[in-house]
Design a protein around this motif. Sequence first.
Motif, PDB file in Angstrom:
ATOM      1  N   ARG A 327       0.833  -1.206   0.000  1.00 25.25           N
ATOM      2  CA  ARG A 327       0.000   0.000   0.000  1.00 25.25           C
ATOM      3  C   ARG A 327       0.869   1.258   0.000  1.00 25.25           C
ATOM      4  NH1 ARG A 327      -2.212  -0.684   4.576  1.00 25.25           N
ATOM      5  NH2 ARG A 327      -3.514  -2.390   3.821  1.00 25.25           N
ATOM      6  N   ILE A 328       1.963   1.227   0.758  1.00 26.87           N
ATOM      7  CA  ILE A 328       2.878   2.375   0.786  1.00 26.87           C
ATOM      8  C   ILE A 328       3.487   2.604  -0.595  1.00 26.87           C
ATOM      9  CG2 ILE A 328       5.073   3.221   1.713  1.00 26.87           C
ATOM     10  CD1 ILE A 328       4.347   1.810   4.345  1.00 26.87           C
ATOM     11  N   VAL A 329       3.907   1.525  -1.243  1.00 29.99           N
ATOM     12  CA  VAL A 329       4.490   1.637  -2.579  1.00 29.99           C
ATOM     13  C   VAL A 329       3.468   2.184  -3.570  1.00 29.99           C
ATOM     14  CG1 VAL A 329       5.399   0.313  -4.526  1.00 29.99           C
ATOM     15  CG2 VAL A 329       6.181  -0.175  -2.213  1.00 29.99           C
ATOM     16  N   SER A 330       2.246   1.695  -3.501  1.00 28.95           N
ATOM     17  CA  SER A 330       1.197   2.144  -4.414  1.00 28.95           C
ATOM     18  C   SER A 330       0.884   3.632  -4.212  1.00 28.95           C
ATOM     19  CB  SER A 330      -0.063   1.318  -4.210  1.00 28.95           C
ATOM     20  OG  SER A 330      -1.111   1.748  -5.054  1.00 28.95           O
ATOM     21  N   ASP A 331       0.800   4.063  -2.961  1.00 25.03           N
ATOM     22  CA  ASP A 331       0.490   5.473  -2.685  1.00 25.03           C
ATOM     23  C   ASP A 331       1.640   6.409  -3.073  1.00 25.03           C
ATOM     24  OD1 ASP A 331      -1.932   4.643  -1.706  1.00 25.03           O
ATOM     25  OD2 ASP A 331      -1.324   4.698   0.418  1.00 25.03           O
ATOM     26  N   ALA A 332       2.865   5.904  -2.973  1.00 27.94           N
ATOM     27  CA  ALA A 332       4.026   6.759  -3.230  1.00 27.94           C
ATOM     28  C   ALA A 332       4.387   6.851  -4.713  1.00 27.94           C
ATOM     29  CB  ALA A 332       5.241   6.244  -2.447  1.00 27.94           C
ATOM     30  N   THR A 333       3.780   6.012  -5.537  1.00 26.50           N
ATOM     31  CA  THR A 333       4.110   5.972  -6.966  1.00 26.50           C
ATOM     32  C   THR A 333       2.950   6.536  -7.774  1.00 26.50           C
ATOM     33  OG1 THR A 333       5.342   3.941  -6.521  1.00 26.50           O
ATOM     34  CG2 THR A 333       4.993   4.532  -8.816  1.00 26.50           C
ATOM     35  N   GLN A 334       3.230   7.546  -8.562  1.00 26.63           N
ATOM     36  CA  GLN A 334       2.196   8.189  -9.376  1.00 26.63           C
ATOM     37  C   GLN A 334       2.472   7.986 -10.865  1.00 26.63           C
ATOM     38  OE1 GLN A 334      -0.389   9.501  -7.770  1.00 26.63           O
ATOM     39  NE2 GLN A 334       0.606   9.057  -5.808  1.00 26.63           N
ATOM     40  N   VAL A 335       1.403   8.059 -11.636  1.00 20.60           N
ATOM     41  CA  VAL A 335       1.539   7.991 -13.093  1.00 20.60           C
ATOM     42  C   VAL A 335       2.032   9.333 -13.587  1.00 20.60           C
ATOM     43  CG1 VAL A 335       0.378   7.538 -15.281  1.00 20.60           C
ATOM     44  CG2 VAL A 335      -0.350   6.322 -13.217  1.00 20.60           C
ATOM     45  N   LEU A 336       3.172   9.366 -14.247  1.00 21.51           N
ATOM     46  CA  LEU A 336       3.749  10.634 -14.725  1.00 21.51           C
ATOM     47  C   LEU A 336       3.324  10.904 -16.170  1.00 21.51           C
ATOM     48  CD1 LEU A 336       7.350  10.297 -13.263  1.00 21.51           C
ATOM     49  CD2 LEU A 336       5.360  11.435 -12.273  1.00 21.51           C
TER      50      LEU A 336
END
Length: 336
Positions: A327-336
């Motif tokens: 969940r932390i990885v998913s929240d910290a990674t955004q589509v650029l």
Amino acid sequence: MESIAKDRENIPLSEQDIHFAKDTLDRIRQELTGEITGQEAVVKNLLISLACQGHVLLEGMPGLAKTLLAKSLSSALDLDFKRVQFTPDLLPADLIGTVVFNPKNGEFTTRKGPIFTGVLLADEINRAPAKVQSALLECMEERTVTIGENTFPLERPFLVLATENPIDQDGTYPLPEAQMDRFFMKVLVDYPDMDEELAILEQHGKLATGPKRIKKTATAKDVLKISSLVDRVHVEPKLKSYIVRLVRNTRPEEKTVPDLLPYVKHGASPRASLSLLKASKAKALWEGRDYVAPEDVKAVLPEILRHRILLTFEAISEDVGIESVVRIVSDATQVL
């Protein structure tokens, strides 16, 4: 040959192609959910793995229909089914087969094991020692089996469904990282809710009737065709970058997510990126689209990553679970 494969991937999906894949997967799911009550998410992830021809590790307590699910899937797909109960005294030859000497003619003949099937249920896989678990490595990755001096190809589709009990400790052999990484997904099989468990009593609570007969709703050719259609689902370059960054952000040496540094010992391998790409494409196709959206990637992320990240002792001592890390990885990674 490589250029021909790339040309096929560039062929746009027609409405007929999308309808075929969606209708076939929906019919299989409907047939399975008619027999398996309360595990709709498990069935869905299993069929996504099937479309990608990936193996699945099912983790859950006894009595949650893991074996029944594997049998039902093979029946719905008109595939051969073999079940191997993994035990501490199991030998690699019991799984892949062996070479037998015939004294009458003085020749050696190959006796094939249960690995030669369409769907293999490796029941309680963590109860067998490492030499048996390693016998599955070649079968799962290369789809070949080496017996003596001969190597045999496995027919496709070939699907390994392995089960393990999360609370068993005595007499078990934890799967090594190399073995875990070869599973396309790790799916958690949880308890059904109150209404679903009541429905299970109505469905399976009689002694006089046997299990429901599963109708054959798809063939091996249908599965292979769906897999070829998955390859043709379009993925934007920025989404491919998003997938790679999601996986790379699980690796502590990247130091891109500071909150994870105390908790992750080893991150996911590039095989996770490939699996995430394939699963996202399969999910998009099943939903009737010829392109992948960010929501597709996020939806399959836990099943792809949860068995590919190794936590530190600090994470275990502070009760930081793998779901929280994902969940932390998913929240910290955004589509650029």
